[in-house]
Every structure is written in C-alpha cells, then in structure tokens.
Enzyme design. Structure first.
Site, PDB file in Angstrom:
ATOM      1  N   ARG A   1       1.027  -1.367  -0.224  1.00 47.38           N
ATOM      2  CA  ARG A   1      -0.090  -0.010  -0.187  1.00 47.38           C
ATOM      3  C   ARG A   1       0.826   1.281  -0.025  1.00 47.38           C
ATOM      4  NH1 ARG A   1      -3.395  -3.068   3.611  1.00 47.38           N
ATOM      5  NH2 ARG A   1      -5.003  -4.017   2.328  1.00 47.38           N
TER       6      ARG A   1
ATOM      7  N   LYS B   1       2.751  11.636 -10.702  1.00 44.58           N
ATOM      8  CA  LYS B   1       2.052  10.679 -11.541  1.00 44.58           C
ATOM      9  C   LYS B   1       2.507   9.300 -12.157  1.00 44.58           C
ATOM     10  CE  LYS B   1      -0.885  14.175 -14.263  1.00 44.58           C
ATOM     11  NZ  LYS B   1      -1.408  14.336 -15.595  1.00 44.58           N
TER      12      LYS B   1
ATOM     13  N   GLU C   1       9.091  18.465 -25.198  1.00 44.65           N
ATOM     14  CA  GLU C   1       8.474  18.794 -23.995  1.00 44.65           C
ATOM     15  C   GLU C   1       8.956  20.100 -23.382  1.00 44.65           C
ATOM     16  OE1 GLU C   1       5.968  17.343 -22.289  1.00 44.65           O
ATOM     17  OE2 GLU C   1       6.006  15.156 -22.742  1.00 44.65           O
TER      18      GLU C   1
ATOM     19  N   LYS D   1       7.532  23.064 -13.837  1.00 47.26           N
ATOM     20  CA  LYS D   1       6.641  21.754 -13.601  1.00 47.26           C
ATOM     21  C   LYS D   1       6.457  21.751 -12.161  1.00 47.26           C
ATOM     22  CE  LYS D   1       5.249  17.506 -14.112  1.00 47.26           C
ATOM     23  NZ  LYS D   1       4.838  16.204 -14.875  1.00 47.26           N
TER      24      LYS D   1
ATOM     25  N   GLU E   1      -4.354  17.594 -10.438  1.00 46.47           N
ATOM     26  CA  GLU E   1      -4.954  18.148 -11.681  1.00 46.47           C
ATOM     27  C   GLU E   1      -6.349  18.530 -11.961  1.00 46.47           C
ATOM     28  OE1 GLU E   1      -3.259  15.859 -15.090  1.00 46.47           O
ATOM     29  OE2 GLU E   1      -5.188  16.152 -16.112  1.00 46.47           O
TER      30      GLU E   1
ATOM     31  N   ARG F   1      -3.023  22.404 -13.377  1.00 45.75           N
ATOM     32  CA  ARG F   1      -1.977  21.263 -14.086  1.00 45.75           C
ATOM     33  C   ARG F   1      -2.409  20.799 -15.224  1.00 45.75           C
ATOM     34  NH1 ARG F   1       0.842  16.039 -10.772  1.00 45.75           N
ATOM     35  NH2 ARG F   1       1.972  15.394 -12.445  1.00 45.75           N
TER      36      ARG F   1
ATOM     37  N   ASN G   1      -0.957  19.576 -19.955  1.00 44.77           N
ATOM     38  CA  ASN G   1      -1.486  18.584 -21.084  1.00 44.77           C
ATOM     39  C   ASN G   1      -1.657  19.095 -22.332  1.00 44.77           C
ATOM     40  OD1 ASN G   1      -1.803  16.621 -19.169  1.00 44.77           O
ATOM     41  ND2 ASN G   1      -3.997  17.370 -18.593  1.00 44.77           N
TER      42      ASN G   1
ATOM     43  N   HIS H   1      -1.252  17.161 -25.359  1.00 47.12           N
ATOM     44  CA  HIS H   1      -1.274  15.716 -25.091  1.00 47.12           C
ATOM     45  C   HIS H   1      -2.539  15.003 -25.479  1.00 47.12           C
ATOM     46  CE1 HIS H   1       2.320  16.365 -22.857  1.00 47.12           C
ATOM     47  NE2 HIS H   1       2.402  15.444 -22.263  1.00 47.12           N
TER      48      HIS H   1
ATOM     49  N   HIS I   1      -1.217  11.761 -26.906  1.00 51.07           N
ATOM     50  CA  HIS I   1      -1.736  10.261 -26.305  1.00 51.07           C
ATOM     51  C   HIS I   1      -2.350   9.769 -27.439  1.00 51.07           C
ATOM     52  CE1 HIS I   1      -1.229  11.585 -21.763  1.00 51.07           C
ATOM     53  NE2 HIS I   1      -0.174  11.436 -22.608  1.00 51.07           N
TER      54      HIS I   1
ATOM     55  N   HIS J   1       7.243   9.344 -26.959  1.00 45.77           N
ATOM     56  CA  HIS J   1       6.097  10.087 -26.226  1.00 45.77           C
ATOM     57  C   HIS J   1       6.234  11.391 -26.861  1.00 45.77           C
ATOM     58  CE1 HIS J   1       3.352  11.640 -23.316  1.00 45.77           C
ATOM     59  NE2 HIS J   1       4.248  12.455 -22.934  1.00 45.77           N
TER      60      HIS J   1
HETATM   61  P1  NAD Z   1      11.777   5.778 -22.136  1.00 38.84           P
HETATM   62  O1  NAD Z   1      11.803   5.774 -20.665  1.00 38.84           O
HETATM   63  O2  NAD Z   1      10.935   4.731 -22.891  1.00 38.84           O
HETATM   64  O3  NAD Z   1      13.102   5.966 -22.394  1.00 38.84           O
HETATM   65  C1  NAD Z   1      13.367   5.768 -23.923  1.00 38.84           C
HETATM   66  C2  NAD Z   1      14.630   4.913 -24.301  1.00 38.84           C
HETATM   67  O4  NAD Z   1      16.157   5.524 -23.657  1.00 38.84           O
HETATM   68  C3  NAD Z   1      14.730   3.560 -23.725  1.00 38.84           C
HETATM   69  O5  NAD Z   1      14.901   2.623 -24.729  1.00 38.84           O
HETATM   70  C4  NAD Z   1      15.782   3.592 -22.622  1.00 38.84           C
HETATM   71  O6  NAD Z   1      16.487   2.301 -22.342  1.00 38.84           O
HETATM   72  C5  NAD Z   1      16.840   4.681 -23.001  1.00 38.84           C
HETATM   73  N1  NAD Z   1      17.482   5.406 -21.963  1.00 38.84           N
HETATM   74  C6  NAD Z   1      17.118   5.913 -21.020  1.00 38.84           C
HETATM   75  N2  NAD Z   1      18.084   6.493 -20.303  1.00 38.84           N
HETATM   76  C7  NAD Z   1      19.143   6.474 -21.113  1.00 38.84           C
HETATM   77  C8  NAD Z   1      20.395   6.832 -20.892  1.00 38.84           C
HETATM   78  N3  NAD Z   1      20.814   7.821 -20.062  1.00 38.84           N
HETATM   79  N4  NAD Z   1      21.190   6.605 -21.967  1.00 38.84           N
HETATM   80  C9  NAD Z   1      20.849   5.656 -23.080  1.00 38.84           C
HETATM   81  N5  NAD Z   1      19.549   5.172 -23.141  1.00 38.84           N
HETATM   82  C10 NAD Z   1      18.804   5.411 -22.269  1.00 38.84           C
HETATM   83  O7  NAD Z   1      10.966   7.236 -22.705  1.00 38.84           O
HETATM   84  P2  NAD Z   1      10.807   8.531 -22.240  1.00 38.84           P
HETATM   85  O8  NAD Z   1      10.609   9.691 -23.035  1.00 38.84           O
HETATM   86  O9  NAD Z   1      11.923   8.832 -21.075  1.00 38.84           O
HETATM   87  O10 NAD Z   1       9.695   8.506 -21.286  1.00 38.84           O
HETATM   88  C11 NAD Z   1       8.469   8.472 -21.888  1.00 38.84           C
HETATM   89  C12 NAD Z   1       7.192   7.888 -20.729  1.00 38.84           C
HETATM   90  O11 NAD Z   1       7.161   9.055 -19.666  1.00 38.84           O
HETATM   91  C13 NAD Z   1       6.030   7.963 -21.369  1.00 38.84           C
HETATM   92  O12 NAD Z   1       5.379   6.772 -21.130  1.00 38.84           O
HETATM   93  C14 NAD Z   1       5.189   9.069 -20.814  1.00 38.84           C
HETATM   94  O13 NAD Z   1       3.769   8.579 -20.933  1.00 38.84           O
HETATM   95  C15 NAD Z   1       5.827   9.337 -19.607  1.00 38.84           C
HETATM   96  N6  NAD Z   1       5.514  10.603 -18.892  1.00 38.84           N
HETATM   97  C16 NAD Z   1       5.198  10.516 -17.806  1.00 38.84           C
HETATM   98  C17 NAD Z   1       4.834  11.713 -16.906  1.00 38.84           C
HETATM   99  C18 NAD Z   1       4.480  11.824 -15.701  1.00 38.84           C
HETATM  100  O14 NAD Z   1       4.058  12.881 -15.297  1.00 38.84           O
HETATM  101  N7  NAD Z   1       4.446  10.737 -15.092  1.00 38.84           N
HETATM  102  C19 NAD Z   1       5.322  13.105 -17.884  1.00 38.84           C
HETATM  103  C20 NAD Z   1       5.696  12.821 -19.071  1.00 38.84           C
HETATM  104  C21 NAD Z   1       5.450  11.631 -19.620  1.00 38.84           C
HETATM  105  N1  GLY Z   2       2.662  15.553 -18.179  1.00 32.63           N
HETATM  106  C1  GLY Z   2       1.533  15.995 -17.539  1.00 32.63           C
HETATM  107  C2  GLY Z   2       1.717  15.975 -15.953  1.00 32.63           C
HETATM  108  O1  GLY Z   2       2.435  15.766 -15.408  1.00 32.63           O
HETATM  109  O2  GLY Z   2       0.666  16.519 -15.403  1.00 32.63           O
END
Ligand code: NAD
Ligand code: GLY
Length: 359
Positions: free
Chosen positions: A117, A139, A181, A223, A233, A237, A241, A244, A248, A261
């Site tokens: 939990r 998130k 972004e 942020k 949100e 917040r 988006n 997005h 998305h 992404h």
């Molecule tokens: P990802 O996590 O898939 O990483 C992209 C690639 O880079 C992967 O293949 C990984 O192995 C590689 N990688 C990571 N760090 C590395 C490094 N230092 N050197 C070499 N390779 C490396 O993609 P991302 O773009 O980081 O994240 C996208 C995700 O984030 C999406 O799922 C999106 O929905 C999410 N997201 C979440 C929020 C939130 O608020 N929680 C906000 C924006 C995006």
């Molecule tokens: N990336 C959108 C949020 O964190 O709210």
C-alpha cells in the site's frame, strides 16, 4: 547544484539538478532518512551505461532490471516488479529507487504506490524527457491497449535527482523527444525558453552542458510550480496537457510503437495550435514559430498512414474527458494558455488533417 522544492500532500520533496548529483544520492537519502534498505529498479540498457555510479548508495547488490520502452509500459511489467519485490522481501522500511526514463519512472512509481500500500520512491531520471517532466509531480502508471496511462496512481516521490551527465549516452532521437516537452513549457509558460532553444540549437544538440542545463532547470521550475499548486490536476496542472490530447491518441492508435512520447506530443502541440488558429485565439505566428522549431529539431515520424477518425475515437476514450467533457488546452499567446471545453469533432479532425493525417 540547483535545488527546487515541490509541495505535495504527502510532504515537500527536493529536486536536485546538476552535474554529478548522482554521486550525492546516498548522502541525500541518508539526510532525508530514506530507507534502511534501498532497492534499485532500472532497465538492462540504462544499468549497463550507468549502474556503476550507484554502487555507493548502500542499495541491495542486485538491482531489479526490467524492459523499458513504451510497449512494455503495462501491467505485466509491473507484475514483474512486484514479484521481484516480494521475492526480495521488501518491507515497509524499504525505499525504491527508479533509475531510467519516463517508462521506468512511471512503472516503478506505480509499483511503489501499490506494494504494501505504498513505499517511498526516489527518482533518478536518465532521459531528458524524464528529467524535465515525468520524474516530478507524482503521476505514475501504465498504458492499457485502448488508452495511454489509463491505469495509475498519484504517488509523489521523496527525492528527485537529475544529473545531466547521464544524458550523454542518450540516443539522439530520445534526446530530441525530450526537447519537444521543453518546447511545451515555452509555449504554455515561458516564451524565453523558445528563444533560448532557437538561439542555441547547435550547442543543445552537441549536449553542451551550458546549453542543456538551463533548459532542464527552467523546465523543472515550471513543472514544480504547477504541480505544487495543483497536484491532482483539478485546474492549473491541466495546462501541462498541452499537446497531450492528440499526442496520447496518436500513441494509442499506433500501439505505442511508432512514436517516442515526445514526438507524439510534438504533433499534438501542432494540432492544438492549429485548432487555436482556426478559432482565432492562437496567433498564426505562434503556430509558425513552433512548427519551425520542431522542423529544426529534425523530422517527426510520418503520420500520413494514420486515420484521423481512429485518432478522434482514441481522444474520446482519453482520461482528459471528464463527465463527457473534453478539457482541451489551447495557446492564447506565447506563454499563455486557455482551457476549452467545447472543442468539437469537426475541429479536431480538421486539425489532424492539417498536421498530415489521412481522413
Ligand atoms: P523511455 O523511458 O522509454 O526511455 C527511452 C529509451 O531511452 C529507452 O529505450 C531507454 O532504455 C533509453 N534510455 C534511458 N536513459 C538512457 C540513457 N541515459 N542512456 C541511453 N539510453 C537511455 O522514454 P521517456 O521518453 O523517458 O519517457 C516516456 C514516458 O514518460 C511515457 O510513457 C510518458 O507517458 C511518460 N511521461 C510521464 C509523465 C508523468 O508525469 N508521470 C510525464 C511525461 C511523460
Ligand atoms: N505531463 C503532464 C503532467 O505531469 O501532469
């Protein structure tokens, strides 16, 4: 080192940004009394590059390694993390440390939110996108085949460490995905970021620390400010988006395989700007400015084979539809947004066609 404090219902937490901040991770965790026991979760790829830097933080010797990349961001992978935590007999004195991009961060955050939990989580984001966005704000979650991030929880981290050194190994396409972004923050809040990006594009692409670090800290500040004001949100917040709604949906209809992404958000921002221009609330010059910046960053994956009809159907399923109303963020000027609740099918489809999709 830049230190930013984020306010959250569970308590404030610091975001530390700067070269070699990873080396301070153990000390920072000790100072914050984080965890008698520390378990690292990462991906093979990230661990191969950077695992050695975590030897001194006093974590379990064997990290939990899972697949990353958008197609693995699902409940099956979360189940693997939870299985590993059970096998490792993680208990309430354990802190989980997520080392990776946004996919790792979202899945590890969700596992930490649900295991026993809720255990504390520390994020060490290793992509530009995760450093400027996903590691901050709490998130967490995974995708469903029918929609992006449909399963998840809010679970604020206890500490975030963004060290630009790890970005040196990031593939160029991933680095670019994070820059979209950053453009988002420029459009919704800080036009100076757009100017800075345009003026120092070569240095940014060369990963010159002096050019990249200010983008990371400016983005994190925005942020942090937004999520501190509206963690769950219900208002401000939503501005995050921007881009997005369409982004998305593009990811979902292409089964999370065609776009990074950030790339999907690149298209999503153009679609949002096109809707604003058509309504005469967004200056045409802003559409052109963002389009030109995106072009300078390099080509986005093609969209000509994607159906606007299917993307629209995915938009309707998105969680930004609340009580039957789509909350759509448009830009009213450089650095200013407006929330629209009456964007209709015809407008969205017209914008999708403008950015290159087929009917
Ligand atoms: P990802 O996590 O898939 O990483 C992209 C690639 O880079 C992967 O293949 C990984 O192995 C590689 N990688 C990571 N760090 C590395 C490094 N230092 N050197 C070499 N390779 C490396 O993609 P991302 O773009 O980081 O994240 C996208 C995700 O984030 C999406 O799922 C999106 O929905 C999410 N997201 C979440 C929020 C939130 O608020 N929680 C906000 C924006 C995006
Ligand atoms: N990336 C959108 C949020 O964190 O709210």
């Amino acid at each position: 080192m830049v230190r930013i404090t984020v306010t959250a219902a569970a308590g404030p937490y610091p975001v530390l940004i700067g070269r070699n901040t990873i080396d301070a991770l153990g000390k920072e965790m000790d100072a914050a009394r984080l965890g008698k026991r520390r378990i690292l979760v990462s991906s093979e790829r990230v661990w191969d590059f950077h695992g050695a830097r975590f030897r001194t933080i006093g974590a379990d010797k064997t990290p939990i390694l899972i697949e990353d990349g958008e197609r693995y961001k699902n409940l099956n992978t979360v189940a693997r993390i939870l299985d590993a935590l059970v096998k490792a007999q993680a208990d309430r004195s354990t802190v989980i440390v997520a080392v990776g991009g946004g996919v790792i961060g979202d899945m590890v955050g969700f596992s930490a939110a649900t295991y026993l939990r809720g255990l504390p989580v520390v994020h060490v984001p290793t992509t530009l996108l995760a450093q400027v966005d996903s590691a901050i704000g709490g998130k967490t979650g995974v995708n469903h085949p029918l929609g992006k991030n449909l399963i998840g929880a809010f679970h604020a981290p206890s500490l975030v460490i963004a060290d630009p050194i790890v970005l040196e190994t990031l593939p160029r396409r991933e680095f670019r995905a994070g820059l979209y972004e950053v453009i988002k923050y420029g459009v919704i809040s800080d036009p100076a970021l757009l100017d800075r990006m345009r003026e120092s594009i070569t240095a940014i692409f060369n990963r010159d620390g002096d050019a990249v670090a200010p983008l990371v800290s400016a983005s994190c500040r925005i942020k942090a400010q937004v999520v501190s004001a509206d963690e769950r949100e219900s208002g401000a917040r939503r501005t995050l988006n921007f881009g997005h709604t369409v982004g998305h949906a593009l990811e979902a209809v292409t089964k999370y395989k065609q776009f990074r992404h950030g790339e999907a958000i690149g298209y999503g921002m153009l679609a949002a700007l096109a809707i604003g221009v058509a309504r005469v609330i967004t200056p045409k010059s802003l559409y052109q400015e963002v389009e030109s910046l995106i072009t300078q960053l390099g080509p986005l994956p093609p969209v000509a084979d994607i159906s606007a009809k299917e993307v629209f159907a995915a938009i309707v399923r998105d969680k930004k539809v609340v009580n039957g109303t789509l909350h759509f963020i448009a830009a009213s000027d450089r650095g200013k947004t407006v929330e629209l609740t009456d964007v209709n099918e015809k407008e969205i489809k017209a914008a999708l066609k403008k950015i290159g999709l087929r009917a």
